[in-house]
Design an enzyme around this catalytic site. Structure first.
Site, PDB file in Angstrom:
ATOM      1  N   HIS A   1       0.872  -1.200   0.000  1.00 50.10           N
ATOM      2  CA  HIS A   1       0.000   0.000   0.000  1.00 50.10           C
ATOM      3  C   HIS A   1       0.895   1.232   0.000  1.00 50.10           C
ATOM      4  CE1 HIS A   1      -3.486   2.434   0.602  1.00 50.10           C
ATOM      5  NE2 HIS A   1      -3.784   2.178   1.855  1.00 50.10           N
TER       6      HIS A   1
ATOM      7  N   HIS B   1      -2.541  -2.579  -9.659  1.00 44.58           N
ATOM      8  CA  HIS B   1      -3.555  -1.974  -8.811  1.00 44.58           C
ATOM      9  C   HIS B   1      -4.780  -2.868  -8.791  1.00 44.58           C
ATOM     10  CE1 HIS B   1      -6.255   1.050  -7.074  1.00 44.58           C
ATOM     11  NE2 HIS B   1      -5.143   1.637  -6.671  1.00 44.58           N
TER      12      HIS B   1
ATOM     13  N   ASP C   1       2.319   5.324  -6.681  1.00 47.43           N
ATOM     14  CA  ASP C   1       3.580   5.182  -5.939  1.00 47.43           C
ATOM     15  C   ASP C   1       4.800   5.071  -6.841  1.00 47.43           C
ATOM     16  OD1 ASP C   1       1.546   3.423  -3.808  1.00 47.43           O
ATOM     17  OD2 ASP C   1       2.759   5.111  -3.125  1.00 47.43           O
TER      18      ASP C   1
END
Ligand code: SDX
Length: 377
Positions: free
Chosen positions: A219, A258, A316
């Protein structure tokens, strides 16, 4: 009973706060597309919008801005606790430790007292920014800095973190990055906040639990590990071989993939555009960015060969390269995610409390039954 590992595809509640439109690679905050907000709004305006459900008029925006400024200063007990922590404690752990003091001090409010919860949210938004900056300063052996009531929320954070007012262009790009990270419907840390708050625990307890969930490498912790990967690769010409070897070993490349997006994460697109602008304006080579561009191209090429063209860069993948470019250490990257996402976590808890029901999913028991008890000799 329906069972879906990781609750993939399971609808746990309704929400009006945001929607991740995975097939189209779109993200909307209360109906407004993220790229419109990122390029035209501000941390203050979007945080008000997510928490209150409407865009502020100029006087509402100005009092909200003043409220956030009012809550920047740490209470002496919190500062004492901060100075007592081991300096090598990971900042995400330090945040959870320090939130415990804030939980102790939180004035509990009636569940449906939305205004009281919004006040607590404003307090947490500002306190978290100050805590992240001061914990980082202490780890780097720098003295804590006094807060000031000038500068916007995100610029004041950069001032506290780096000891000088940020350059206007960098301040704008950082504000954009924080807007991008504010909310993302029922991601793991937001869902963790909802589960905790569904028992009618304190809002601050829910935020502390969310910080714990965010810290994981799958995460929010991914942005720090993307930079670990770039540092392990060392130079752009080594990127391709490193990725091929990782994929060969069925490893996961951090910053890619994702649960919901089946195409490019719109936030990754905007962060990449910011990095391209910085690279164009700069005279020095950004090796990290060059390595990640090579990783990106190799991944896209390899994944399409394996018919895994639903795996794309997520937020990210590029965020850490931007943070490093503006002088922030990688151990501070995941706390930056919390700096922004505290707005989304608080908004979801307040929305859920308007029609709350404790989370208690079913489990499919697959163990034995009627087993006689016999002491082991
Ligand atoms: C965030 O939920 C949110 O909205 C989160 C977030 C937010 O704003 O809150 O968007 C922020 O957390 C972004 C994600 C950051 N994490 C990473 O970058 C870690 C690397 N990514 C993976 O671990 C993974 O893609 C997840 C965790 C993001 C999603 O996990 P899923 O949906 O459970 O997918 P999976 O692990 O079951 O993978 C499906 C397939 C597998 O292949 P097969 O076993 O079917 O052959 O895709 C492959 C995986 O091996 N795969 C990858 C991969 N991600 C998935 N292969 C290589 N590299 C990857 N990164």
């Amino acid at each position: 009973m329906t069972f879906s590992k990781g609750l993939a595809g399971v609808v746990a509640d309704t929400t009006q706060i945001s929607q991740v439109q995975g097939e189209d690679g779109r993200l909307i905050y209360r109906g407004i597309s993220i790229d419109e907000l990122a390029n035209q709004s501000s941390f203050e305006e979007v945080s008000y919008f997510l928490l209150k459900g409407k865009l502020p008029n100029p006087s509402e925006l100005s009092s909200w801005t003043d409220k956030l400024k009012k809550y920047r200063k740490l209470d002496s007990d919190v500062e004492k606790a901060l100075l007592s922590l081991p300096t090598d404690m990971h900042p995400m752990v330090a945040l959870q430790a320090l939130l415990a003091v804030l939980i102790h001090k939180e004035k509990p409010a009636q569940l449906k007292d939305k205004e009281a919860h919004i006040e607590t949210s404003a307090f947490l938004i500002s306190q978290l920014a100050t805590l992240i900056a001061q914990v980082s300063r202490r780890r780097r052996g720098l003295p804590l800095l006094p807060v000031k009531d000038s500068l916007s929320h995100t610029s004041h954070f950069l001032y506290l973190l780096q000891g000088k007012d940020p350059d206007t262009k960098i301040a704008h790009f950082f504000d954009v990055a924080m807007i991008l990270h504010m909310d993302h419907d029922f991601n793991a840390s937001t869902f963790a906040a909802r589960v905790i708050a569904s028992t009618e625990a304190h809002l601050t307890s829910a935020i502390s639990g969310a910080i714990g969930a965010l810290s994981g490498p799958l995460h929010g912790g991914a942005n720090e590990r993307v930079l670990d990967m770039a540092d392990a690769i060392k130079s752009p010409d080594k990127a391709s071989a490193w990725i091929l070897e990782t994929l060969q070993k069925k490893g996961k490349v951090m910053g890619f993939g994702h649960r919901v997006y089946r195409t490019l994460d719109p936030r990754a697109k905007i962060l990449k555009e910011i990095l391209d602008t910085l690279a164009k304006d700069s005279k020095t080579q950004d090796v990290t960015f060059d390595i990640l561009k090579k990783v990106h191209d190799t991944m896209i090429e390899e994944l399409s060969k394996k018919e895994k063209d639903y795996i794309w860069p997520n937020v990210d993948f590029w965020s850490g390269s931007f943070y490093r470019n503006i002088g922030i250490e990688k151990i501070d990257f995941t706390p930056l995610f919390a700096l922004a996402r505290v707005v989304g976590w608080s908004s979801h808890v307040i929305e859920m409390w308007e029609d709350n029901r404790i989370y208690r999913p079913a489990a499919e028991y697959v163990g034995p039954d009627h087993v006689p008890y016999a002491k082991v000799k």
